[in-house]
Design a protein around this motif. Structure first.
Motif, PDB file in Angstrom:
ATOM      1  N   THR A  48       3.148   1.593  -3.318  1.00  0.00           N
ATOM      2  CA  THR A  48       2.390   1.991  -4.506  1.00  0.00           C
ATOM      3  C   THR A  48       1.782   3.382  -4.341  1.00  0.00           C
ATOM      4  O   THR A  48       1.667   4.123  -5.316  1.00  0.00           O
ATOM      5  CB  THR A  48       1.290   0.963  -4.836  1.00  0.00           C
ATOM      6  OG1 THR A  48       0.439   0.804  -3.696  1.00  0.00           O
ATOM      7  CG2 THR A  48       1.894  -0.369  -5.234  1.00  0.00           C
ATOM      8  N   LEU A  49       1.431   3.751  -3.124  1.00  0.00           N
ATOM      9  CA  LEU A  49       0.929   5.105  -2.873  1.00  0.00           C
ATOM     10  C   LEU A  49       1.997   6.142  -3.208  1.00  0.00           C
ATOM     11  O   LEU A  49       1.702   7.162  -3.837  1.00  0.00           O
ATOM     12  CB  LEU A  49       0.488   5.249  -1.423  1.00  0.00           C
ATOM     13  CG  LEU A  49       0.006   6.636  -0.994  1.00  0.00           C
ATOM     14  CD1 LEU A  49      -1.222   7.045  -1.797  1.00  0.00           C
ATOM     15  CD2 LEU A  49      -0.286   6.658   0.488  1.00  0.00           C
TER      16      LEU A  49
ATOM     17  N   THR B 223      -4.558  11.210 -13.027  1.00  0.00           N
ATOM     18  CA  THR B 223      -5.910  10.830 -12.618  1.00  0.00           C
ATOM     19  C   THR B 223      -6.155   9.336 -12.817  1.00  0.00           C
ATOM     20  O   THR B 223      -6.677   8.670 -11.926  1.00  0.00           O
ATOM     21  CB  THR B 223      -6.947  11.638 -13.413  1.00  0.00           C
ATOM     22  OG1 THR B 223      -6.677  13.023 -13.227  1.00  0.00           O
ATOM     23  CG2 THR B 223      -8.344  11.306 -12.954  1.00  0.00           C
TER      24      THR B 223
ATOM     25  N   PHE C 171       0.828  -1.199   0.000  1.00  0.00           N
ATOM     26  CA  PHE C 171       0.000   0.000   0.000  1.00  0.00           C
ATOM     27  C   PHE C 171       0.867   1.255   0.000  1.00  0.00           C
ATOM     28  O   PHE C 171       0.687   2.158  -0.824  1.00  0.00           O
ATOM     29  CB  PHE C 171      -0.918  -0.011   1.230  1.00  0.00           C
ATOM     30  CG  PHE C 171      -1.865   1.149   1.301  1.00  0.00           C
ATOM     31  CD1 PHE C 171      -3.110   1.081   0.710  1.00  0.00           C
ATOM     32  CD2 PHE C 171      -1.512   2.319   1.965  1.00  0.00           C
ATOM     33  CE1 PHE C 171      -3.994   2.147   0.779  1.00  0.00           C
ATOM     34  CE2 PHE C 171      -2.380   3.384   2.035  1.00  0.00           C
ATOM     35  CZ  PHE C 171      -3.627   3.308   1.442  1.00  0.00           C
TER      36      PHE C 171
ATOM     37  N   TRP D 207      -5.062   2.699  -8.986  1.00  0.00           N
ATOM     38  CA  TRP D 207      -4.500   2.378  -7.675  1.00  0.00           C
ATOM     39  C   TRP D 207      -5.603   2.115  -6.650  1.00  0.00           C
ATOM     40  O   TRP D 207      -5.524   1.152  -5.886  1.00  0.00           O
ATOM     41  CB  TRP D 207      -3.598   3.517  -7.204  1.00  0.00           C
ATOM     42  CG  TRP D 207      -3.045   3.296  -5.833  1.00  0.00           C
ATOM     43  CD1 TRP D 207      -1.968   2.531  -5.498  1.00  0.00           C
ATOM     44  CD2 TRP D 207      -3.558   3.821  -4.610  1.00  0.00           C
ATOM     45  NE1 TRP D 207      -1.783   2.561  -4.139  1.00  0.00           N
ATOM     46  CE2 TRP D 207      -2.738   3.346  -3.566  1.00  0.00           C
ATOM     47  CE3 TRP D 207      -4.622   4.660  -4.291  1.00  0.00           C
ATOM     48  CZ2 TRP D 207      -2.959   3.675  -2.240  1.00  0.00           C
ATOM     49  CZ3 TRP D 207      -4.836   4.980  -2.968  1.00  0.00           C
ATOM     50  CH2 TRP D 207      -4.011   4.494  -1.957  1.00  0.00           C
ATOM     51  N   SER D 208      -6.622   2.959  -6.643  1.00  0.00           N
ATOM     52  CA  SER D 208      -7.686   2.793  -5.649  1.00  0.00           C
ATOM     53  C   SER D 208      -8.457   1.492  -5.861  1.00  0.00           C
ATOM     54  O   SER D 208      -8.781   0.788  -4.902  1.00  0.00           O
ATOM     55  CB  SER D 208      -8.630   3.992  -5.641  1.00  0.00           C
ATOM     56  OG  SER D 208      -9.269   4.122  -6.888  1.00  0.00           O
ATOM     57  N   VAL D 209      -8.729   1.154  -7.111  1.00  0.00           N
ATOM     58  CA  VAL D 209      -9.423  -0.107  -7.396  1.00  0.00           C
ATOM     59  C   VAL D 209      -8.535  -1.291  -7.012  1.00  0.00           C
ATOM     60  O   VAL D 209      -9.000  -2.255  -6.382  1.00  0.00           O
ATOM     61  CB  VAL D 209      -9.841  -0.179  -8.878  1.00  0.00           C
ATOM     62  CG1 VAL D 209     -10.321  -1.568  -9.250  1.00  0.00           C
ATOM     63  CG2 VAL D 209     -10.895   0.866  -9.187  1.00  0.00           C
TER      64      VAL D 209
ATOM     65  N   MET E 228      -6.150  -1.416  -4.763  1.00  0.00           N
ATOM     66  CA  MET E 228      -6.036  -1.529  -3.310  1.00  0.00           C
ATOM     67  C   MET E 228      -7.320  -2.099  -2.696  1.00  0.00           C
ATOM     68  O   MET E 228      -7.266  -2.886  -1.752  1.00  0.00           O
ATOM     69  CB  MET E 228      -5.697  -0.183  -2.676  1.00  0.00           C
ATOM     70  CG  MET E 228      -4.298   0.312  -2.980  1.00  0.00           C
ATOM     71  SD  MET E 228      -2.987  -0.824  -2.491  1.00  0.00           S
ATOM     72  CE  MET E 228      -2.532  -1.534  -4.061  1.00  0.00           C
ATOM     73  N   ALA E 229      -8.463  -1.719  -3.237  1.00  0.00           N
ATOM     74  CA  ALA E 229      -9.727  -2.269  -2.728  1.00  0.00           C
ATOM     75  C   ALA E 229      -9.783  -3.780  -2.976  1.00  0.00           C
ATOM     76  O   ALA E 229     -10.192  -4.548  -2.096  1.00  0.00           O
ATOM     77  CB  ALA E 229     -10.909  -1.577  -3.393  1.00  0.00           C
TER      78      ALA E 229
ATOM     79  N   TRP F  76      -4.462   7.250 -10.119  1.00  0.00           N
ATOM     80  CA  TRP F  76      -5.189   7.232  -8.846  1.00  0.00           C
ATOM     81  C   TRP F  76      -6.387   6.299  -8.916  1.00  0.00           C
ATOM     82  O   TRP F  76      -6.676   5.574  -7.954  1.00  0.00           O
ATOM     83  CB  TRP F  76      -5.647   8.637  -8.462  1.00  0.00           C
ATOM     84  CG  TRP F  76      -4.545   9.492  -7.955  1.00  0.00           C
ATOM     85  CD1 TRP F  76      -3.963  10.541  -8.599  1.00  0.00           C
ATOM     86  CD2 TRP F  76      -3.861   9.368  -6.706  1.00  0.00           C
ATOM     87  NE1 TRP F  76      -2.964  11.076  -7.818  1.00  0.00           N
ATOM     88  CE2 TRP F  76      -2.886  10.387  -6.650  1.00  0.00           C
ATOM     89  CE3 TRP F  76      -3.985   8.503  -5.622  1.00  0.00           C
ATOM     90  CZ2 TRP F  76      -2.038  10.548  -5.557  1.00  0.00           C
ATOM     91  CZ3 TRP F  76      -3.138   8.674  -4.530  1.00  0.00           C
ATOM     92  CH2 TRP F  76      -2.187   9.672  -4.509  1.00  0.00           C
ATOM     93  N   LEU F  77      -7.074   6.306 -10.036  1.00  0.00           N
ATOM     94  CA  LEU F  77      -8.241   5.431 -10.196  1.00  0.00           C
ATOM     95  C   LEU F  77      -7.833   3.960 -10.175  1.00  0.00           C
ATOM     96  O   LEU F  77      -8.421   3.149  -9.457  1.00  0.00           O
ATOM     97  CB  LEU F  77      -8.980   5.763 -11.492  1.00  0.00           C
ATOM     98  CG  LEU F  77     -10.226   4.944 -11.790  1.00  0.00           C
ATOM     99  CD1 LEU F  77     -11.276   5.172 -10.711  1.00  0.00           C
ATOM    100  CD2 LEU F  77     -10.773   5.302 -13.156  1.00  0.00           C
TER     101      LEU F  77
END
Length: 63
Positions: A25-26, A35, A22, A41-43, A45-46, A38-39
């Motif tokens: 990669t952050l 953008t 986490f 990465w967020s998917v 990580m979820a 970030w999209l």
């Protein structure tokens, strides 16, 4: 007196691995700062955290 420095169990190792992934990669996404990055990465990580939660829950229910 018991030794509190016992080996990490599976849940602890998975938590540590998720934390390292986490944060690493952050940092990469923050440097790139796009953008779509970030999209994605967020998917990712979820999905990663959800998978780890399922694995930990299943392993604890079997024991």
């Amino acid at each position: 007196m018991t030794d509190r420095r016992s080996a990490l169990d599976r849940a602890d190792r998975l938590t540590l691995a998720v934390t390292v992934v986490f944060l690493a990669t952050l940092a990469i996404v923050a440097v790139v700062d796009e953008t779509i990055g970030w999209l994605v990465w967020s998917v990712a990580m979820a999905v990663l955290v959800g998978t780890v939660l399922v694995l930990v829950a299943r392993s604890e229910s079997i024991e």
